[in-house]
Write a protein that holds these residues in place. Structure first.
Motif, mmCIF file in Angstrom:
data_model
loop_
_atom_site.group_PDB
_atom_site.id
_atom_site.type_symbol
_atom_site.label_atom_id
_atom_site.label_comp_id
_atom_site.label_asym_id
_atom_site.label_seq_id
_atom_site.Cartn_x
_atom_site.Cartn_y
_atom_site.Cartn_z
ATOM 1 N N LEU A 249 6.481 17.705 18.512
ATOM 2 C CA LEU A 249 6.597 16.454 17.718
ATOM 3 C C LEU A 249 6.949 16.865 16.430
ATOM 4 O O LEU A 249 6.141 16.997 15.344
ATOM 5 N N ASP B 224 -3.094 7.083 -6.621
ATOM 6 C CA ASP B 224 -2.494 6.050 -5.452
ATOM 7 C C ASP B 224 -2.645 4.545 -6.066
ATOM 8 O O ASP B 224 -3.596 4.170 -6.392
ATOM 9 N N ARG C 18 -7.774 -3.023 5.447
ATOM 10 C CA ARG C 18 -7.029 -2.410 4.662
ATOM 11 C C ARG C 18 -7.207 -3.245 3.358
ATOM 12 O O ARG C 18 -7.112 -4.245 3.162
ATOM 13 N N THR D 120 0.728 -1.256 0.114
ATOM 14 C CA THR D 120 -0.122 -0.022 -0.066
ATOM 15 C C THR D 120 0.984 1.254 -0.097
ATOM 16 O O THR D 120 1.924 1.264 0.591
ATOM 17 N N ALA D 121 0.477 2.265 -0.867
ATOM 18 C CA ALA D 121 0.959 3.425 -0.820
ATOM 19 C C ALA D 121 0.658 4.312 0.256
ATOM 20 O O ALA D 121 -0.596 4.856 0.053
ATOM 21 N N ASP D 122 1.238 4.499 1.515
ATOM 22 C CA ASP D 122 0.467 5.146 2.535
ATOM 23 C C ASP D 122 0.675 6.549 2.311
ATOM 24 O O ASP D 122 1.584 7.339 1.530
ATOM 25 N N LEU D 123 -0.169 7.326 3.001
ATOM 26 C CA LEU D 123 -0.292 8.901 2.964
ATOM 27 C C LEU D 123 0.845 9.540 3.885
ATOM 28 O O LEU D 123 1.612 10.339 3.387
ATOM 29 N N PHE D 124 1.083 8.562 4.913
ATOM 30 C CA PHE D 124 2.329 8.809 5.772
ATOM 31 C C PHE D 124 3.419 7.739 6.081
ATOM 32 O O PHE D 124 3.267 6.987 6.838
ATOM 33 N N PRO D 125 4.230 7.710 5.052
ATOM 34 C CA PRO D 125 5.006 6.438 4.913
ATOM 35 C C PRO D 125 5.815 6.217 6.156
ATOM 36 O O PRO D 125 6.397 5.169 6.316
ATOM 37 N N ASP D 126 6.286 7.443 6.871
ATOM 38 C CA ASP D 126 6.877 7.103 7.972
ATOM 39 C C ASP D 126 6.095 6.973 9.222
ATOM 40 O O ASP D 126 6.610 7.315 10.395
ATOM 41 N N GLY D 127 4.688 6.846 9.208
ATOM 42 C CA GLY D 127 3.838 6.651 10.381
ATOM 43 C C GLY D 127 3.016 7.978 10.616
ATOM 44 O O GLY D 127 3.740 9.246 10.074
ATOM 45 N N MET D 128 1.816 7.933 10.942
ATOM 46 C CA MET D 128 0.984 9.194 11.398
ATOM 47 C C MET D 128 1.487 9.727 12.569
ATOM 48 O O MET D 128 1.677 9.034 13.627
ATOM 49 N N ARG D 129 1.925 11.097 12.470
ATOM 50 C CA ARG D 129 1.905 11.822 13.695
ATOM 51 C C ARG D 129 1.194 12.804 13.842
ATOM 52 O O ARG D 129 1.266 13.898 12.976
ATOM 53 N N ALA D 130 0.268 12.840 14.881
ATOM 54 C CA ALA D 130 -0.817 13.712 14.885
ATOM 55 C C ALA D 130 -0.887 14.720 15.961
ATOM 56 O O ALA D 130 -0.284 14.509 17.135
ATOM 57 N N ALA E 31 5.279 16.351 12.548
ATOM 58 C CA ALA E 31 3.819 16.198 12.596
ATOM 59 C C ALA E 31 3.266 16.231 11.029
ATOM 60 O O ALA E 31 3.330 17.187 10.764
ATOM 61 N N ASN E 32 2.447 15.179 10.879
ATOM 62 C CA ASN E 32 1.673 15.502 9.310
ATOM 63 C C ASN E 32 0.093 15.394 9.579
ATOM 64 O O ASN E 32 -0.319 15.559 8.405
ATOM 65 N N VAL E 33 -0.529 15.322 10.533
ATOM 66 C CA VAL E 33 -1.816 15.594 10.375
ATOM 67 C C VAL E 33 -2.301 16.112 11.702
ATOM 68 O O VAL E 33 -1.761 15.884 12.796
ATOM 69 N N ASP F 180 -4.454 5.789 5.819
ATOM 70 C CA ASP F 180 -3.513 4.783 6.308
ATOM 71 C C ASP F 180 -3.982 3.571 7.333
ATOM 72 O O ASP F 180 -3.296 3.109 8.252
ATOM 73 N N ALA G 152 -2.249 1.974 -4.479
ATOM 74 C CA ALA G 152 -3.112 1.105 -3.943
ATOM 75 C C ALA G 152 -4.686 1.099 -4.017
ATOM 76 O O ALA G 152 -5.349 -0.011 -3.752
ATOM 77 N N GLN H 65 -8.096 4.137 1.500
ATOM 78 C CA GLN H 65 -8.056 5.645 1.992
ATOM 79 C C GLN H 65 -9.698 5.893 2.170
ATOM 80 O O GLN H 65 -10.279 5.630 1.257
#
Lengths: 477, 497, 283
Positions: free
Chosen positions: B120, B255, B198, A2-12, B123-125, B186, B257, B227
């Motif tokens: 952090l 995407d 998934r 799967t091609a993730d939106l956050f390839p290195d993990g979700m950091r929220a 931070a991406n979301v 994800d 996937a 997603q």
């Protein structure tokens, strides 16, 4: 795969309902700790203005603010204040001439001035020989025969009443990095002194001695010495228990030690003895130098369009005023109150004068109350613990843009002092700049009656932020 | 001095701590009852010698190497020794988590979004569920910092939504909302969402519970979600122009996937519908469209597959065919219908999910049933009160009242599982259901109950357990909201007051 | 793919620049503001530049909290002359603008006045190994022996005393090793003929007898390479002003929790400030 939106993990970051964070964590996301509360104390428009002024290199306004602030911070951190000379204010300070007196804080008319400042005005008029009696001096001032201007408008700063008259010797400090100069009078010492509004014969005699002996002797020694690096003295003093506003004994000692040999060489024995005796007894002598050094750094950072950095905080005993780098000559003012603190025996809050003086220039540039971690003893004035002193400095990191590595604070692992107050952060977090301050008696001439820790009022910063917003054309500012 | 008969130690590999931390822990251990001496040192030969001299060296500590941290205690008994060592282990682990901030406040907790991002990096979301008044500023700050935004808050002015979505588009970020209740990114559920497999079905929706229903039914059909992107309830209005839906479409098209895309929404404004269908026409990925109550012809003309219900959409996307109403359910429905009293002819729907209520209304209308459907999640019911998906009390009250309603033949319910929902929604309603049926019976009526559970086995509440609870309360449980509405319509079929 | 912007490195020590050619390494240990990477059997340290440059260091501008990021011992590190990557946490270190730094300590020669360190005794210099008197005394006998051996110019006796200090004391760089680093540095800076043979001898004895991190510093010392803060103290002691010394001591004390103080103790011993007063002050 799967091609993730956050390839290195979700950091929220979760802003609002705490429950939303739980399922994020359960599913392997990293969630930042956050105890959110409405910014700007719930004022929607002010909170939105902060957001619109936030750094953003993809947005014209956000990019301008970021670049302007970076420049302002660079100038503050890069400042190199050195003491060049001591000479009469009328000679050294541009624009000071005729029957003109400078005072601390934002502009104010004589009629409005508080007791100590009016007293200092009278004393200065007597000292200059403009009037023969206090009553005459009073009348002159009240009828407009004396011109008044803030020290700040003339590159100067003054503690407490901060009254500067043409004959008073002033230190001339130059910021070697940009060439600009700043000035301050020589500290008179404690007790019955002009800056607390006293004007009897003992005060005038001391002012004359400063004019005729102290100033010239120190000036000669300094000129012979070359220059004195004020930044280096401040840096050392911060590691010796000073914070540069209310505790100055280490810096005063270092200064005296630096200059003493040249003083002895350039002055006759009696003068040298008198000057050194005076310095020995005046723990706060370096305060005025510290203030002038800070002023030279902040002036260098002033006038950068789009910058939200605070370049002055000052009080005239009636109003508290703030200036920002990006809003030019404007003062953002609000009525000022009596500081919270410890009173000397026999005095109480009813005797106190509202907060007064330009000495908050030290906090503006990151020392003083901002460096309280260096001088934990100060918190005794508000019944705190040594750890509280560290926490004051830590709190200031939240509202400043940089740390001044040149001024390292030993108890915080040699972290630099919190430097470059950002009005956006002050408004957003509601964290008010902390100021270490002396408390004056509200009657002229009684003197200092206590010391304490006070906070700059939020209203000034809200007004300043709106002004920056308007200057940048932010909608709704 | 306590008689120390026992020496215990534990070795921690890869545990590097500075001397002050170690001495502090040692000091704390020595303060415990039953502990005489404690030492925390790296097991170098020299330190092993120090431990030996202090009477703290046992075989474990002797066997350790110079890069091992040894915690050794001399204690009065086993319990004291074990307790002390466990305490040391916990403190060492805690130091790991806190990350000893050297020079910074130990007690600092961020109070602003900017400060949280400072803590952090990367931070991406950002999830925002503050009151609407503050949401715009927070969303602006989040977008400026390069984060995708899940904007749950409602009461955000339209102009702000337009501005935020324009900024998000410039930065290539998602602004999901305002009033977006559901997303799955994800595989991580955001807001009110379900734990679904998934897979390769991409979901874009302007309806929260609609997205929940589709994703659960995709999971039930054996497929999965790549997603699920919420676009907010107003995205397809004329003035917003479907900005996010179009952006999400482009993203899912790109995407690798995602093999099929499902769009769900109320029918969009004409200009927006046209723009969306245009976009669909030009992409390669197959698209299934459920514009609730919308015109299927236009969808087909755009080369997409129309779906009239959430269930149809889910099945089409999963590669299955809608099988129509299960004959067993039809039979059960008819049996219920036979037990009704003459005055009973109406379906009473009490819903917690707005989209599910909307779907039920459409289907009941099309079936010419007499009905009322109430969405208890609507603003008028939720002012000053938690949402019915979280707190079942208001719905329970309404359920009981239906027992006294002479025209009420069927009570139609949705039960929504997943994150943020009540831990046992079915169980919370069964007492009210029982009471309503008892009241009806006392008045000589029969109250039928039909329900569907929107959830999966992986949800904390457990799909099977919830369905079983409802069975136990005498309800007919349908596998989807659409089928539940159909069952309810069947029960009152032919009865018109 | 990296999720956060690369962290700029401001300097790379000459002593470890060659290690950047090894394509891979592994994370050895993780601290809030520093990471040790094991590369080709050596340790390379990524640390905040504000803590001072290290002989095995790559100095970083404003690094994140590595522990909080979730970096773990054993994680892979990819090295190259332009960049170091830590893929497990999506972090890259940009070396393109880093300057090279020579960690070799210059022999300035001269004599340092032992009394100049006396004012700092209350700050932890000469505090020894631990808060309890008996801890300190166990260390002090070895320190006293080291001092006397130095006075006699007896290398064998010096190494014997050093042997009792290797690996001794709390901390992941045991205090004894930090002391020996400071001691060797002082010998080097004052141009003492035994400086290099002593440091080499200590490194040999320390192999396998102390932690990897401590041994790395002793190994560098054997090559005359030291941390910036140690060099600064020695420079101030030998040719600098009191102000310079105050600032340098302050920065050195900030190093580790007691590592800085222990290194300063080593310097104090080497320049002759070991007397009854010091032992009393430490008691």
């Amino acid at each position: 795969m799967t091609a993730d939106l956050f390839p290195d993990g979700m950091r929220a970051v979760n802003v609002g309902l705490a429950g939303f964070a739980d399922s994020l964590r359960e599913h392997g996301a990293t969630v930042a700790p956050l105890d959110w509360r409405p910014p700007a104390a719930g004022d929607r428009d002010l909170g939105l203005l902060v957001a619109r002024l936030d750094d953003d290199d993809g947005d014209t306004i956000g990019a301008r603010v970021a670049a302007a602030n970076a420049q302002a911070v660079e100038r503050i951190l890069g400042a190199q204040p050195v003491l060049l000379d001591i000479r009469p204010a009328g000679e050294a300070i541009p624009g000071l001439g005729g029957r003109m007196l400078l005072h601390s804080g934002p502009p104010i008319e004589f009629a409005e001035m508080c007791g100590p400042v009016q007293g200092a005005v009278v004393g200065a008029a007597l000292f200059e020989g403009w009037a023969g009696t206090p009553a005459e001096a009073q009348a002159m001032a009240a009828h407009g025969a004396i011109e008044f201007a803030p020290c700040h408008h003339h590159g100067a700063v003054g503690p407490m009443a901060g009254v500067v008259s043409p004959s008073m010797p002033v230190v001339e400090v130059q910021n070697r990095e940009r060439g600009n100069r700043a000035f301050a009078t020589l500290n008179e010492g404690l007790g019955k002194v002009l800056r607390f509004g006293a004007y009897d014969e003992s005060v005038l005699q001391r002012l004359r001695w400063i004019r005729d002996t102290l100033g010239p002797a120190l000036g000669r020694a300094i000129r012979e010495q070359g220059t004195i690096d004020l930044k280096s003295i401040t840096a050392q003093a911060l590691q010796m228990g000073d914070e540069g506003h209310n505790r100055n004994v280490a810096a005063t000692s270092l200064f005296t030690r630096t200059l003493a040999p040249m003083l002895v060489q350039t002055a006759d024995a009696a003068t040298a003895r008198d000057v050194l005796t005076f310095l020995r007894g005046n723990d706060h002598f370096f305060l005025n130098l510290s203030m002038a050094a800070c002023k030279s750094a902040m002036d260098a950072a002033h006038g950068i369009e789009g910058s939200t950095v605070v370049t002055a905080m000052a009080r005239n005993g009636v109003r508290f005023g703030v200036r920002l780098s990006g809003t030019g000559d404007a003062w953002f003012e609000t009525p000022v109150g009596v500081p919270d603190g410890l009173y000397f025996p026999g005095f109480g809050p009813d005797d106190a004068n509202p907060d007064l003086g330009d000495s908050a220039i030290t906090e503006t540039s990151g020392i003083g109350g901002f460096a309280m971690a260096a001088a934990p003893a100060i918190v005794r004035f508000v019944g705190g613990t040594a750890e509280d002193a560290l926490d004051f400095t830590r709190e200031m990191y939240r509202i400043t843009l940089a740390r001044n590595g040149g001024y390292a604070l030993p108890p915080l692992g040699f972290a630099g002092t919190p430097t470059g107050i950002d009005v956006r952060r002050v408004v957003e977090t509601g964290v008010q700049p902390v100021i270490n301050t002396g408390i004056a008696h509200r009657e002229a001439g009684v003197g200092q009656i206590g010391a304490g820790i006070t906070r700059a009022p939020l209203e000034c910063f809200g007004a300043g932020l709106r002004a920056v917003g308007r200057s940048l054309g932010v909608p709704g500012a | 001095m306590i008689a120390a008969n026992l020496v215990r130690s534990r070795v921690f590999a890869n545990s590097y701590r500075d001397s002050v931390e170690l001495m502090r822990i040692a000091a704390e251990l020595e303060g415990r009852g039953g502990i005489n001496r404690a030492g925390l040192v790296m097991a170098t030969p020299a330190n092993q010698g120090v431990l030996r001299e202090a009477g703290l060296l046992d075989a474990t500590a002797a066997a350790a190497g110079p890069n091992d941290l040894v915690v050794a205690v001399a204690a009065a008994d086993e319990d004291a020794a074990d307790g002390a060592i466990e305490r040391a282990a916990a403190l060492l682990q805690g130091a790991d988590r806190d990350g000893a901030r050297g020079g910074e406040s130990r007690a600092f907790v961020p109070t602003t979004l900017g400060e949280a991002v400072g803590e952090l990096p990367g931070a991406n979301v950002c999830l925002i569920s503050t009151p609407g008044t503050y949401a715009t500023a927070e969303a602006l700050k989040a977008l400026k910092r390069g984060m995708h935004v899940f904007l749950f808050s409602d009461n955000v002015p339209l102009e702000d939504e337009i501005e935020l979505k324009a900024l998000a588009a410039r930065k290539g970020l998602l602004l999901m909302g305002p009033d977006c209740g559901t997303a799955i990114l994800d595989g991580v559920p955001l807001g009110f969402a379900n734990a679904v497999r998934r897979g390769s079905v991409g979901l874009i929706g302007a309806s929260g519970t609609g997205m929940q229903q589709v994703s659960c039914l995709v999971d039930r059909a054996g497929a999965g979600i790549s997603q699920a992107i919420g676009v907010g309830g107003r995205d397809l209005d004329e003035r917003v122009g479907g900005v996010m839906m179009l952006a999400a479409l482009a993203r899912l098209e790109a995407d690798p996937a995602t093999k099929v895309i499902v769009l769900i929404s109320k029918p969009p404004a004409a200009s927006v519908a046209a723009r969306v269908l245009d976009a669909i026409r030009s992409i390669g990925t197959p698209v299934v469209v459920n514009f609730l109550g919308g015109d299927p012809a236009a969808v087909r003309a755009a080369g997409a597959t129309p779906a009239a219900t959430f269930e149809e959409a889910a099945l089409a996307a999963s590669g299955s065919r809608a099988a129509g109403l299960d004959p067993a359910l039809v039979e059960a429905a008819r049996a219920e219908g036979a037990r009704l009293a003459p005055t009973q002819d109406a379906v009473r729907g009490l819903f917690s999910g707005g989209s599910l209520a909307g779907e039920a209304k459409l289907l009941l209308k099309a079936a010419h049933a007499s009905f009322t459907v109430i969405d208890l999640g609507d603003d008028e019911y939720t002012v000053g009160r938690p949402h019915p998906m979280i707190d079942p009390r208001l719905r329970s009250e309404h359920i009981v009242a239906i027992g006294d309603d002479p025209a009420a033949a069927v009570l139609l319910l949705d039960i929504v599982l997943g994150t943020a929902s009540h831990p046992d929604p079915a169980g919370a309603l069964t007492p009210a259901i029982a009471e309503a049926r008892a009241r009806a019976a006392a008045a000589g009526r029969y109250l039928a109950v039909v329900a569907s559970v929107c959830g999966t086995a992986a949800d904390a509440q457990g799909l099977e357990r919830q369905e079983a609870e409802l069975h136990g309360a005498g309800a007919i449980v349908a596998p989807s909201n659409a089928q539940a509405a159909a069952v309810a319509a069947t029960i009152v079929e032919g009865r018109r007051a | 793919m990296v999720s956060s912007p690369p962290i700029p490195a401001t300097s790379v020590s000459d002593a470890v620049a060659p290690l950047l050619a090894a394509p891979h390494g592994a994370v050895h240990s993780v601290f809030p503001r520093a990471v040790n990477l094991a590369v080709d059997g050596r340790l390379l340290t990524l640390a905040d530049v504000r803590a001072g440059r290290l002989p095995n260091g790559v100095a970083l501008e404003d690094p994140p909290d590595f522990r909080a990021l979730g970096l773990r011992a054993g994680d892979r590190a990819d090295l190259g002359p332009e960049e170091i990557r830590l893929p497990s946490v999506g972090l890259a270190i940009d070396l393109s603008r880093a300057r090279r730094w020579d960690p070799k300590l210059a022999a300035l020669g001269g004599r340092a006045d032992p009394g100049r360190l006396r004012p700092f005794a209350s700050l932890g210099v000469a505090s020894g190994f631990g808060p309890r008197a008996e801890d300190r005394w166990r260390g002090w006998h070895a320190i006293d022996a080291l001092h006397r051996a130095l006075g006699a110019g007896d290398l064998a006796a010096m190494l014997g005393a050093a042997g009792a200090l290797v690996g001794r004391g709390p901390g992941f760089t045991p205090s004894g090793d930090d002391l020996l680093v400071g001691f060797s540095a002082a010998l080097t800076a004052t141009g003492h003929p035994l400086a290099r043979p002593f440091a080499r001898g200590v490194a040999e004895r320390a192999r396998g007898a102390t932690t990897d991190v401590a041994w790395a510093y002793l190994d560098h010392a054997a090559r005359g390479e030291y941390a910036e803060h140690v060099g600064a103290v020695l420079r101030a002691l030998l040719v600098g002003s009191d102000g310079d010394l105050a600032i340098a001591v302050g920065r050195a004390l900030a190093w580790g929790a007691t590592s800085g103080a222990d290194a300063l103790t080593g310097i104090a011993v080497a320049i002759g400030w070991v007397d009854g007063a010091m032992l009393e002050a430490a008691a």
